[in-house]
Design a protein around this motif. Structure first.
Motif, PDB file in Angstrom:
ATOM      1  N   PHE A   1     117.010 -27.858  72.517  1.00 13.16           N
ATOM      2  CA  PHE A   1     116.505 -27.988  70.969  1.00 13.16           C
ATOM      3  C   PHE A   1     115.345 -28.547  71.161  1.00 13.16           C
ATOM      4  O   PHE A   1     114.855 -29.526  72.121  1.00 13.16           O
ATOM      5  N   PHE A   2     114.417 -28.243  70.261  1.00 12.91           N
ATOM      6  CA  PHE A   2     112.882 -28.645  70.283  1.00 12.91           C
ATOM      7  C   PHE A   2     112.657 -29.150  68.804  1.00 12.91           C
ATOM      8  O   PHE A   2     113.270 -28.666  67.835  1.00 12.91           O
ATOM      9  N   TRP A   3     111.911 -30.384  68.906  1.00 10.36           N
ATOM     10  CA  TRP A   3     111.384 -31.005  67.587  1.00 10.36           C
ATOM     11  C   TRP A   3     110.224 -29.979  66.849  1.00 10.36           C
ATOM     12  O   TRP A   3     109.744 -29.244  67.665  1.00 10.36           O
ATOM     13  N   LEU A   4     109.911 -30.384  65.873  1.00 10.44           N
ATOM     14  CA  LEU A   4     109.021 -29.470  65.098  1.00 10.44           C
ATOM     15  C   LEU A   4     107.565 -29.673  65.771  1.00 10.44           C
ATOM     16  O   LEU A   4     106.889 -28.470  65.850  1.00 10.44           O
ATOM     17  N   ASN A   5     107.129 -30.531  66.544  1.00  9.65           N
ATOM     18  CA  ASN A   5     106.021 -30.597  67.139  1.00  9.65           C
ATOM     19  C   ASN A   5     106.181 -29.963  68.782  1.00  9.65           C
ATOM     20  O   ASN A   5     105.315 -30.165  69.568  1.00  9.65           O
ATOM     21  N   GLY A   6     107.299 -29.232  69.078  1.00 11.49           N
ATOM     22  CA  GLY A   6     107.338 -28.684  70.392  1.00 11.49           C
ATOM     23  C   GLY A   6     108.036 -29.637  71.611  1.00 11.49           C
ATOM     24  O   GLY A   6     108.261 -29.100  72.446  1.00 11.49           O
ATOM     25  N   THR A   7     108.220 -30.934  71.256  1.00  9.21           N
ATOM     26  CA  THR A   7     108.851 -31.513  72.358  1.00  9.21           C
ATOM     27  C   THR A   7     110.329 -31.203  72.432  1.00  9.21           C
ATOM     28  O   THR A   7     110.769 -31.041  71.366  1.00  9.21           O
TER      29      THR A   7
ATOM     30  N   ASP B   1     113.340 -38.336  71.988  1.00 12.59           N
ATOM     31  CA  ASP B   1     112.632 -38.518  70.743  1.00 12.59           C
ATOM     32  C   ASP B   1     111.353 -37.863  70.719  1.00 12.59           C
ATOM     33  O   ASP B   1     111.118 -37.056  71.544  1.00 12.59           O
ATOM     34  N   GLU B   2     110.906 -37.867  69.502  1.00 13.81           N
ATOM     35  CA  GLU B   2     109.631 -37.144  69.349  1.00 13.81           C
ATOM     36  C   GLU B   2     108.333 -37.251  70.333  1.00 13.81           C
ATOM     37  O   GLU B   2     107.605 -36.441  70.587  1.00 13.81           O
ATOM     38  N   ARG B   3     108.702 -38.341  71.041  1.00 10.51           N
ATOM     39  CA  ARG B   3     107.444 -38.662  71.805  1.00 10.51           C
ATOM     40  C   ARG B   3     107.916 -38.343  73.293  1.00 10.51           C
ATOM     41  O   ARG B   3     107.152 -38.804  74.274  1.00 10.51           O
ATOM     42  N   THR B   4     108.987 -37.581  73.609  1.00 15.87           N
ATOM     43  CA  THR B   4     109.537 -37.187  74.930  1.00 15.87           C
ATOM     44  C   THR B   4     110.177 -38.243  75.823  1.00 15.87           C
ATOM     45  O   THR B   4     110.340 -38.050  76.911  1.00 15.87           O
TER      46      THR B   4
END
Length: 124
Positions: A73-79, A98-101
């Motif tokens: 699964f990927f966050w909306l920012n692609g991470t 998290d969103e910061r990888t």
């Protein structure tokens, strides 16, 4: 052979919250009838699409129409959000980010919730 690029635009759909995807050059709309994807010059309700921007993107294995097997699964920012095993559309075990990888560990998911499982990234 090279396929030429096509220009598309999103228009309001017939239902609230839906969009219609129109080919600019051909002036027809994209549709999906459950079996095939195509374009049609007439406008019908089944040409409307619902775009859900808040659902994380899933890339992975399916069994029938359910997410099952290895997936990400990927966050909306692609991470990355999750990398691991999924069964019947539910997380089973894998790495959470998290969103910061930043990886927060390897977890096993049960009916009771998420539990740390096995060797963790900081142990390596």
């Amino acid at each position: 052979s090279v396929v030429p690029a096509q220009e598309w635009r999103a228009l309001p759909g017939a239902s609230s919250g839906s969009v219609r995807i129109q080919n600019v050059q051909a002036d027809n709309c994209l549709f999906f009838d459950g079996f095939t994807v195509g374009c049609w010059s007439e406008q019908y309700a089944d040409q409307d699409w619902i775009v859900i921007p808040k659902v994380p993107l899933y890339v992975g294995e399916f069994k029938h129409s359910s997410m099952s097997g290895f997936g990400q699964f990927f966050w909306l920012n692609g991470t990355p959000l999750f990398k691991g095993k999924v069964r019947n559309g539910k997380l089973k075990e894998g790495f959470l980010f998290d969103e910061r990888t930043i990886c927060h560990g390897y977890f096993r998911f049960t009916g009771a919730g998420a539990e740390l499982e096995g060797v963790q990234p900081e142990d390596v």
